[in-house]
Design a protein around this motif. Structure first.
Motif, PDB file in Angstrom:
ATOM      1  N   ASP A   1       0.856  -1.195   0.000  1.00  0.00           N
ATOM      2  CA  ASP A   1       0.000   0.000   0.000  1.00  0.00           C
ATOM      3  C   ASP A   1       0.886   1.237   0.000  1.00  0.00           C
ATOM      4  N   LEU A   2       0.936   1.911  -1.131  1.00  0.00           N
ATOM      5  CA  LEU A   2       1.845   3.042  -1.315  1.00  0.00           C
ATOM      6  C   LEU A   2       1.062   4.351  -1.345  1.00  0.00           C
ATOM      7  N   SER A   3       1.761   5.420  -0.958  1.00  0.00           N
ATOM      8  CA  SER A   3       1.120   6.743  -0.980  1.00  0.00           C
ATOM      9  C   SER A   3       1.824   7.596  -2.027  1.00  0.00           C
ATOM     10  N   TYR A   4       1.068   8.531  -2.613  1.00  0.00           N
ATOM     11  CA  TYR A   4       1.683   9.444  -3.592  1.00  0.00           C
ATOM     12  C   TYR A   4       1.191  10.857  -3.367  1.00  0.00           C
ATOM     13  N   ARG A   5       2.041  11.812  -3.732  1.00  0.00           N
ATOM     14  CA  ARG A   5       1.722  13.230  -3.519  1.00  0.00           C
ATOM     15  C   ARG A   5       2.095  14.011  -4.771  1.00  0.00           C
ATOM     16  N   ILE A   6       1.133  14.749  -5.309  1.00  0.00           N
ATOM     17  CA  ILE A   6       1.420  15.648  -6.428  1.00  0.00           C
ATOM     18  C   ILE A   6       1.866  16.962  -5.799  1.00  0.00           C
ATOM     19  N   VAL A   7       3.155  17.239  -5.866  1.00  0.00           N
ATOM     20  CA  VAL A   7       3.749  18.374  -5.149  1.00  0.00           C
ATOM     21  C   VAL A   7       3.391  19.694  -5.814  1.00  0.00           C
ATOM     22  N   ASN A   8       3.412  19.726  -7.171  1.00  0.00           N
ATOM     23  CA  ASN A   8       3.037  20.942  -7.898  1.00  0.00           C
ATOM     24  C   ASN A   8       2.434  20.544  -9.238  1.00  0.00           C
ATOM     25  N   TYR A   9       1.993  21.558 -10.004  1.00  0.00           N
ATOM     26  CA  TYR A   9       1.235  21.278 -11.228  1.00  0.00           C
ATOM     27  C   TYR A   9       1.823  21.999 -12.430  1.00  0.00           C
TER      28      TYR A   9
ATOM     29  N   THR B   1      -1.153  -5.910 -10.358  1.00  0.00           N
ATOM     30  CA  THR B   1      -0.345  -6.267  -9.173  1.00  0.00           C
ATOM     31  C   THR B   1      -1.228  -6.175  -7.922  1.00  0.00           C
ATOM     32  N   PRO B   2      -0.725  -6.609  -6.776  1.00  0.00           N
ATOM     33  CA  PRO B   2      -1.481  -6.443  -5.517  1.00  0.00           C
ATOM     34  C   PRO B   2      -1.311  -5.032  -4.931  1.00  0.00           C
ATOM     35  N   LEU B   3      -0.642  -4.143  -5.670  1.00  0.00           N
ATOM     36  CA  LEU B   3      -0.330  -2.806  -5.135  1.00  0.00           C
ATOM     37  C   LEU B   3      -1.568  -1.921  -5.096  1.00  0.00           C
ATOM     38  N   THR B   4      -1.620  -1.052  -4.041  1.00  0.00           N
ATOM     39  CA  THR B   4      -2.668  -0.014  -4.008  1.00  0.00           C
ATOM     40  C   THR B   4      -1.963   1.329  -3.817  1.00  0.00           C
ATOM     41  N   PHE B   5      -2.614   2.384  -4.306  1.00  0.00           N
ATOM     42  CA  PHE B   5      -2.027   3.729  -4.240  1.00  0.00           C
ATOM     43  C   PHE B   5      -3.047   4.691  -3.661  1.00  0.00           C
ATOM     44  N   ARG B   6      -2.600   5.489  -2.654  1.00  0.00           N
ATOM     45  CA  ARG B   6      -3.544   6.482  -2.119  1.00  0.00           C
ATOM     46  C   ARG B   6      -2.906   7.862  -2.162  1.00  0.00           C
TER      47      ARG B   6
ATOM     48  N   ILE C   1       4.046  -6.289 -18.049  1.00  0.00           N
ATOM     49  CA  ILE C   1       3.275  -7.074 -17.071  1.00  0.00           C
ATOM     50  C   ILE C   1       4.168  -8.165 -16.481  1.00  0.00           C
ATOM     51  N   ARG C   2       4.932  -8.826 -17.366  1.00  0.00           N
ATOM     52  CA  ARG C   2       5.825  -9.890 -16.863  1.00  0.00           C
ATOM     53  C   ARG C   2       6.817  -9.310 -15.856  1.00  0.00           C
ATOM     54  N   GLY C   3       7.341  -8.144 -16.172  1.00  0.00           N
ATOM     55  CA  GLY C   3       8.330  -7.516 -15.295  1.00  0.00           C
ATOM     56  C   GLY C   3       7.735  -7.146 -13.951  1.00  0.00           C
ATOM     57  N   ILE C   4       6.599  -6.465 -13.964  1.00  0.00           N
ATOM     58  CA  ILE C   4       6.042  -5.983 -12.697  1.00  0.00           C
ATOM     59  C   ILE C   4       5.543  -7.151 -11.848  1.00  0.00           C
ATOM     60  N   GLN C   5       5.060  -8.215 -12.505  1.00  0.00           N
ATOM     61  CA  GLN C   5       4.603  -9.372 -11.717  1.00  0.00           C
ATOM     62  C   GLN C   5       5.781 -10.187 -11.173  1.00  0.00           C
ATOM     63  N   GLN C   6       6.927 -10.073 -11.840  1.00  0.00           N
ATOM     64  CA  GLN C   6       8.155 -10.683 -11.298  1.00  0.00           C
ATOM     65  C   GLN C   6       8.474 -10.036  -9.950  1.00  0.00           C
ATOM     66  N   LEU C   7       8.191  -8.736  -9.842  1.00  0.00           N
ATOM     67  CA  LEU C   7       8.511  -7.992  -8.609  1.00  0.00           C
ATOM     68  C   LEU C   7       7.445  -8.180  -7.530  1.00  0.00           C
ATOM     69  N   TYR C   8       6.167  -8.072  -7.929  1.00  0.00           N
ATOM     70  CA  TYR C   8       5.113  -7.987  -6.908  1.00  0.00           C
ATOM     71  C   TYR C   8       4.050  -9.083  -6.988  1.00  0.00           C
ATOM     72  N   GLY C   9       4.192  -9.995  -7.940  1.00  0.00           N
ATOM     73  CA  GLY C   9       3.191 -11.044  -8.083  1.00  0.00           C
ATOM     74  C   GLY C   9       1.941 -10.519  -8.784  1.00  0.00           C
ATOM     75  N   ARG C  10       0.989 -11.407  -8.957  1.00  0.00           N
ATOM     76  CA  ARG C  10      -0.244 -11.054  -9.661  1.00  0.00           C
ATOM     77  C   ARG C  10      -1.245 -10.406  -8.707  1.00  0.00           C
ATOM     78  N   ARG C  11      -2.251  -9.796  -9.308  1.00  0.00           N
ATOM     79  CA  ARG C  11      -3.326  -9.212  -8.503  1.00  0.00           C
ATOM     80  C   ARG C  11      -4.190 -10.360  -7.958  1.00  0.00           C
ATOM     81  N   PRO C  12      -4.481 -10.365  -6.650  1.00  0.00           N
ATOM     82  CA  PRO C  12      -5.310 -11.444  -6.110  1.00  0.00           C
ATOM     83  C   PRO C  12      -6.734 -11.342  -6.671  1.00  0.00           C
ATOM     84  N   PRO C  13      -7.422 -12.507  -6.838  1.00  0.00           N
ATOM     85  CA  PRO C  13      -8.801 -12.434  -7.347  1.00  0.00           C
ATOM     86  C   PRO C  13      -9.657 -11.636  -6.366  1.00  0.00           C
ATOM     87  N   ASN C  14     -10.618 -10.907  -6.888  1.00  0.00           N
ATOM     88  CA  ASN C  14     -11.454 -10.047  -6.032  1.00  0.00           C
ATOM     89  C   ASN C  14     -12.258 -10.886  -5.019  1.00  0.00           C
TER      90      ASN C  14
END
Ligand SMILES: CC(C)C[C@H](CC(=O)NO)C(=O)N[C@H]1Cc2cn(c3ccccc23)CCCCCCNC1=O
Ligand SMILES: [Ca+2]
Ligand SMILES: [Zn+2]
Ligand SMILES: [Zn+2]
Length: 169
Positions: A14-22, A46-51, A156-169
């Motif tokens: 679970d990652l956070s992101y901030r738009i510092v300027n525009y 991926t299983p990643l979430t962003f807030r 997709i292959r690359g990112i799933q190598q790092l973090y695995g697949r998205r779990p089924p809902n």
């Protein structure tokens, strides 16, 4: 011929992101939309979430800058390099910087589409290097709109190598 792993990854899902300027090129909601959709493109695979957060402790900080902007990698004005980003890690790790010398567009197939550039940069923010698959999002050259999905099979292959697949809902 394939994706490259950066050698670092986030130790959390679970990652956070901030738009510092525009950028002055677009309305703020258009920048927010482009960034959110670019992150969603990666979280779809991926299983990643962003807030979004306004905290300066955000994992991924997004900035627009011209020329020298304090990190030893000055931008070059319109054309040339469009943006750069840092692999996962503390501080500047994960951050993405966009060259405001570019004229960024939104939901457009012409010009420098912010969503496409952001999707590439955020691939680095998550731990992908450049791919030598020419059609890959993580190829080192801006290709404009290619197919419906911005994330290509090699990405997709690359990112799933790092973090695995998205779990089924
Ligand atoms: C993938 C992209 C979103 C991020 C990459 C940089 C990058 O990998 N960031 O993570 C990028 O900007 N690549 C340049 C590479 C590049 C192409 N040329 C250049 C001329 C000078 C300097 C660089 C370039 C030829 C002229 C076209 C210039 C405009 C398009 N620029 C590019 O495609
Ligand atoms: Ca530039
Ligand atoms: Zn920078
Ligand atoms: Zn890149």
């Amino acid at each position: 011929k394939r994706y490259q792993l950066a050698g670092s990854k986030w130790g959390k899902k679970d990652l956070s992101y901030r738009i510092v300027n525009y950028t002055p090129d677009l309305a703020q909601h258009q920048v927010q939309d482009a960034i959110a959709r670019a992150l969603q493109a990666w979280s779809d695979h991926t299983p990643l979430t962003f807030r979004p957060t306004t905290s300066s402790n955000a994992d991924i900080q997004i900035k627009f800058a011209r020329g020298s902007h304090g990190d030893g990698y000055p931008f070059d004005g319109r054309g040339g390099t469009l943006a750069h980003a840092y692999f996962p890690g503390p501080g500047i790790g994960g951050d993405a910087h966009f060259d405001d010398g570019e004229r960024f567009t939104h939901r457009s197939v012409t010009g420098t589409n912010l969503f496409l550039v952001a999707a590439h940069e955020l691939g680095h923010s998550l731990g992908l290097g450049h791919s030598d698959v020419e059609s890959a999002l993580m190829a080192p050259y801006y290709q404009g709109y290619t197919t419906s999905s911005v994330i290509q099979p090699d990405d997709i292959r690359g990112i799933q190598q790092l973090y695995g697949r998205r779990p089924p809902n």
